[in-house]
Design a protein around this motif. Structure first.
Motif, PDB file in Angstrom:
ATOM      1  N   PRO A 125      -6.227  -9.027   1.682  1.00  0.00           N
ATOM      2  CA  PRO A 125      -7.036  -7.823   1.848  1.00  0.00           C
ATOM      3  C   PRO A 125      -8.215  -8.029   2.787  1.00  0.00           C
ATOM      4  CG  PRO A 125      -7.655  -8.935  -0.173  1.00  0.00           C
ATOM      5  CD  PRO A 125      -6.570  -9.766   0.462  1.00  0.00           C
ATOM      6  N   ARG A 126      -8.530  -6.988   3.556  1.00  0.00           N
ATOM      7  CA  ARG A 126      -9.768  -6.957   4.328  1.00  0.00           C
ATOM      8  C   ARG A 126     -10.617  -5.834   3.748  1.00  0.00           C
ATOM      9  NH1 ARG A 126     -12.082  -9.020   8.920  1.00  0.00           N
ATOM     10  NH2 ARG A 126     -13.800  -7.733   9.636  1.00  0.00           N
ATOM     11  N   CYS A 127     -11.873  -6.142   3.465  1.00  0.00           N
ATOM     12  CA  CYS A 127     -12.782  -5.140   2.902  1.00  0.00           C
ATOM     13  C   CYS A 127     -13.261  -4.198   4.001  1.00  0.00           C
ATOM     14  CB  CYS A 127     -13.987  -5.808   2.259  1.00  0.00           C
ATOM     15  SG  CYS A 127     -13.564  -6.809   0.839  1.00  0.00           S
ATOM     16  N   ALA A 128     -13.112  -2.906   3.743  1.00  0.00           N
ATOM     17  CA  ALA A 128     -13.601  -1.878   4.660  1.00  0.00           C
ATOM     18  C   ALA A 128     -14.701  -1.101   3.932  1.00  0.00           C
ATOM     19  CB  ALA A 128     -12.450  -0.969   5.074  1.00  0.00           C
ATOM     20  N   PRO A 129     -15.448  -0.259   4.654  1.00  0.00           N
ATOM     21  CA  PRO A 129     -16.489   0.529   3.994  1.00  0.00           C
ATOM     22  C   PRO A 129     -15.933   1.437   2.893  1.00  0.00           C
ATOM     23  CG  PRO A 129     -16.777   0.579   6.374  1.00  0.00           C
ATOM     24  CD  PRO A 129     -15.454  -0.084   6.104  1.00  0.00           C
ATOM     25  N   LYS A 130     -16.819   1.883   2.032  1.00  0.00           N
ATOM     26  CA  LYS A 130     -16.496   2.803   0.935  1.00  0.00           C
ATOM     27  C   LYS A 130     -15.510   2.217  -0.077  1.00  0.00           C
ATOM     28  CE  LYS A 130     -17.471   7.080   3.426  1.00  0.00           C
ATOM     29  NZ  LYS A 130     -17.528   6.845   4.865  1.00  0.00           N
ATOM     30  N   GLY A 131     -15.554   0.908  -0.268  1.00  0.00           N
ATOM     31  CA  GLY A 131     -14.734   0.285  -1.303  1.00  0.00           C
ATOM     32  C   GLY A 131     -13.246   0.288  -1.027  1.00  0.00           C
ATOM     33  N   VAL A 132     -12.863   0.287   0.252  1.00  0.00           N
ATOM     34  CA  VAL A 132     -11.434   0.335   0.618  1.00  0.00           C
ATOM     35  C   VAL A 132     -10.935  -1.061   0.996  1.00  0.00           C
ATOM     36  CG1 VAL A 132      -9.783   1.242   2.307  1.00  0.00           C
ATOM     37  CG2 VAL A 132     -11.579   2.731   1.389  1.00  0.00           C
ATOM     38  N   LEU A 133      -9.766  -1.415   0.481  1.00  0.00           N
ATOM     39  CA  LEU A 133      -9.099  -2.657   0.878  1.00  0.00           C
ATOM     40  C   LEU A 133      -8.003  -2.326   1.879  1.00  0.00           C
ATOM     41  CD1 LEU A 133      -8.503  -4.736  -2.401  1.00  0.00           C
ATOM     42  CD2 LEU A 133     -10.221  -5.111  -0.636  1.00  0.00           C
ATOM     43  N   ILE A 134      -7.977  -3.059   2.977  1.00  0.00           N
ATOM     44  CA  ILE A 134      -6.910  -2.898   3.967  1.00  0.00           C
ATOM     45  C   ILE A 134      -5.970  -4.094   3.822  1.00  0.00           C
ATOM     46  CG2 ILE A 134      -6.343  -2.775   6.425  1.00  0.00           C
ATOM     47  CD1 ILE A 134      -9.257  -1.758   6.850  1.00  0.00           C
ATOM     48  N   PRO A 135      -4.718  -3.867   3.397  1.00  0.00           N
ATOM     49  CA  PRO A 135      -3.784  -4.986   3.282  1.00  0.00           C
ATOM     50  C   PRO A 135      -3.238  -5.369   4.654  1.00  0.00           C
ATOM     51  CG  PRO A 135      -2.749  -2.934   2.564  1.00  0.00           C
ATOM     52  CD  PRO A 135      -4.144  -2.589   2.977  1.00  0.00           C
ATOM     53  N   ALA A 136      -3.301  -6.663   4.984  1.00  0.00           N
ATOM     54  CA  ALA A 136      -2.862  -7.115   6.310  1.00  0.00           C
ATOM     55  C   ALA A 136      -1.959  -8.333   6.200  1.00  0.00           C
ATOM     56  CB  ALA A 136      -4.078  -7.431   7.178  1.00  0.00           C
ATOM     57  N   LEU A 137      -0.990  -8.399   7.092  1.00  0.00           N
ATOM     58  CA  LEU A 137      -0.029  -9.492   7.128  1.00  0.00           C
ATOM     59  C   LEU A 137      -0.673 -10.749   7.719  1.00  0.00           C
ATOM     60  CD1 LEU A 137       2.990 -10.134   6.607  1.00  0.00           C
ATOM     61  CD2 LEU A 137       3.394  -9.574   9.012  1.00  0.00           C
ATOM     62  N   ILE A 138      -0.441 -11.875   7.068  1.00  0.00           N
ATOM     63  CA  ILE A 138      -0.961 -13.164   7.539  1.00  0.00           C
ATOM     64  C   ILE A 138       0.227 -14.096   7.767  1.00  0.00           C
ATOM     65  CG2 ILE A 138      -2.347 -15.192   6.912  1.00  0.00           C
ATOM     66  CD1 ILE A 138      -4.043 -12.669   7.387  1.00  0.00           C
ATOM     67  N   GLU A 139       0.316 -14.629   8.991  1.00  0.00           N
ATOM     68  CA  GLU A 139       1.408 -15.554   9.298  1.00  0.00           C
ATOM     69  C   GLU A 139       0.929 -16.984   9.436  1.00  0.00           C
ATOM     70  OE1 GLU A 139       3.012 -13.565  12.729  1.00  0.00           O
ATOM     71  OE2 GLU A 139       4.383 -12.394  11.472  1.00  0.00           O
ATOM     72  N   ASP A 140      -0.377 -17.163   9.699  1.00  0.00           N
ATOM     73  CA  ASP A 140      -0.949 -18.489   9.904  1.00  0.00           C
ATOM     74  C   ASP A 140      -2.351 -18.510   9.307  1.00  0.00           C
ATOM     75  OD1 ASP A 140      -2.411 -20.683  11.101  1.00  0.00           O
ATOM     76  OD2 ASP A 140      -0.795 -20.852  12.574  1.00  0.00           O
ATOM     77  N   LEU A 141      -2.552 -19.332   8.292  1.00  0.00           N
ATOM     78  CA  LEU A 141      -3.851 -19.366   7.607  1.00  0.00           C
ATOM     79  C   LEU A 141      -4.979 -19.854   8.508  1.00  0.00           C
ATOM     80  CD1 LEU A 141      -2.965 -20.705   4.030  1.00  0.00           C
ATOM     81  CD2 LEU A 141      -3.515 -18.370   4.710  1.00  0.00           C
ATOM     82  N   GLU A 142      -4.647 -20.657   9.501  1.00  0.00           N
ATOM     83  CA  GLU A 142      -5.676 -21.165  10.411  1.00  0.00           C
ATOM     84  C   GLU A 142      -6.097 -20.097  11.414  1.00  0.00           C
ATOM     85  OE1 GLU A 142      -6.977 -24.508  10.564  1.00  0.00           O
ATOM     86  OE2 GLU A 142      -6.075 -24.544   8.562  1.00  0.00           O
ATOM     87  N   LYS A 143      -5.106 -19.402  11.984  1.00  0.00           N
ATOM     88  CA  LYS A 143      -5.379 -18.495  13.105  1.00  0.00           C
ATOM     89  C   LYS A 143      -5.700 -17.064  12.707  1.00  0.00           C
ATOM     90  CE  LYS A 143      -2.293 -21.005  16.213  1.00  0.00           C
ATOM     91  NZ  LYS A 143      -0.859 -21.153  16.374  1.00  0.00           N
ATOM     92  N   ASP A 144      -5.183 -16.610  11.571  1.00  0.00           N
ATOM     93  CA  ASP A 144      -5.252 -15.181  11.252  1.00  0.00           C
ATOM     94  C   ASP A 144      -6.412 -14.780  10.330  1.00  0.00           C
ATOM     95  OD1 ASP A 144      -2.940 -15.111  12.717  1.00  0.00           O
ATOM     96  OD2 ASP A 144      -1.597 -14.859  11.005  1.00  0.00           O
TER      97      ASP A 144
END
Length: 194
Positions: free
Chosen positions: A76-95
């Motif tokens: 999850p990425r935290c956005a304003p107003k208490g919103v979570l944006i779910p995002a795909l991660i392929e590389d823990l170092e780079k992403d």
């Protein structure tokens, strides 16, 4: 937020922060081993996880396991107003980058959003939990809101140390329960997932 919730959160988080780094590492390894053995984890192809912050259950290795098993890792990425944006991660170092409050989250520039309906297992943090599946978060309501965007029946699994379990959490109408709680002592199921 009620004073009761605030004082309960402070009390439980002080118990959690009293764990030594060694205890936290050992218990986190135990929790991770239990998670990976659950049917919910094994059968899921798209798993949403959180990157641990401060003295939460360590999840970095678990995130790498999800990737190594060929499953889709969503953070999850935290956005304003208490919103979570779910995002795909392929590389823990780079992403990943350090985001709001220093929490590791998906990089804003390269965000590959994932439809919450595609998530078939979600692992969540929290400050405290009770034996009925009630969750006390950190006060932002991010996860309570996000749960409503998931497909019906998506397993909501909380990861916590046993010291974070209390007898009762004060519940308000917008508070959402989890289906399972995994601690170093095992699994508590609050709803049978199919």
């Amino acid at each position: 937020m009620s004073e009761e919730k605030r004082s309960l959160r402070e009390r439980v988080l002080s118990l959690r922060s009293a764990l030594t780094p060694e205890e936290r590492a050992f218990k986190s390894q135990r929790i991770q081993a239990i998670v990976t053995q659950t049917r919910e984890f094994q059968e899921a192809s798209t798993i949403m996880l959180f990157m641990n912050f401060r003295d939460e259950v360590e999840t970095t290795e678990l995130a790498q396991i999800v990737i190594d098993l060929g499953k889709r890792l969503v953070l999850p990425r935290c956005a304003p107003k208490g919103v979570l944006i779910p995002a795909l991660i392929e590389d823990l170092e780079k992403d990943i980058e350090s985001g709001m409050w220093g929490i590791r989250e998906p990089k804003k520039e390269e965000l590959t959003k994932v439809d919450p309906l595609e998530i078939d297992c979600i692992l969540v943090p929290g400050a405290a939990f009770d034996t009925q599946g009630n969750r006390l978060g950190y006060g932002g309501g991010y996860y309570d809101r996000f749960f409503g965007r998931l497909a019906e029946g998506t397993p909501k699994i909380a990861l916590a140390f046993h010291c974070q379990i209390v007898d009762r959490i004060p519940v308000e109408f917008y508070d959402k329960k989890v289906d399972m709680l995994i601690t170093e002592q095992g699994i508590m199921r609050f709803k049978e997932t199919l």
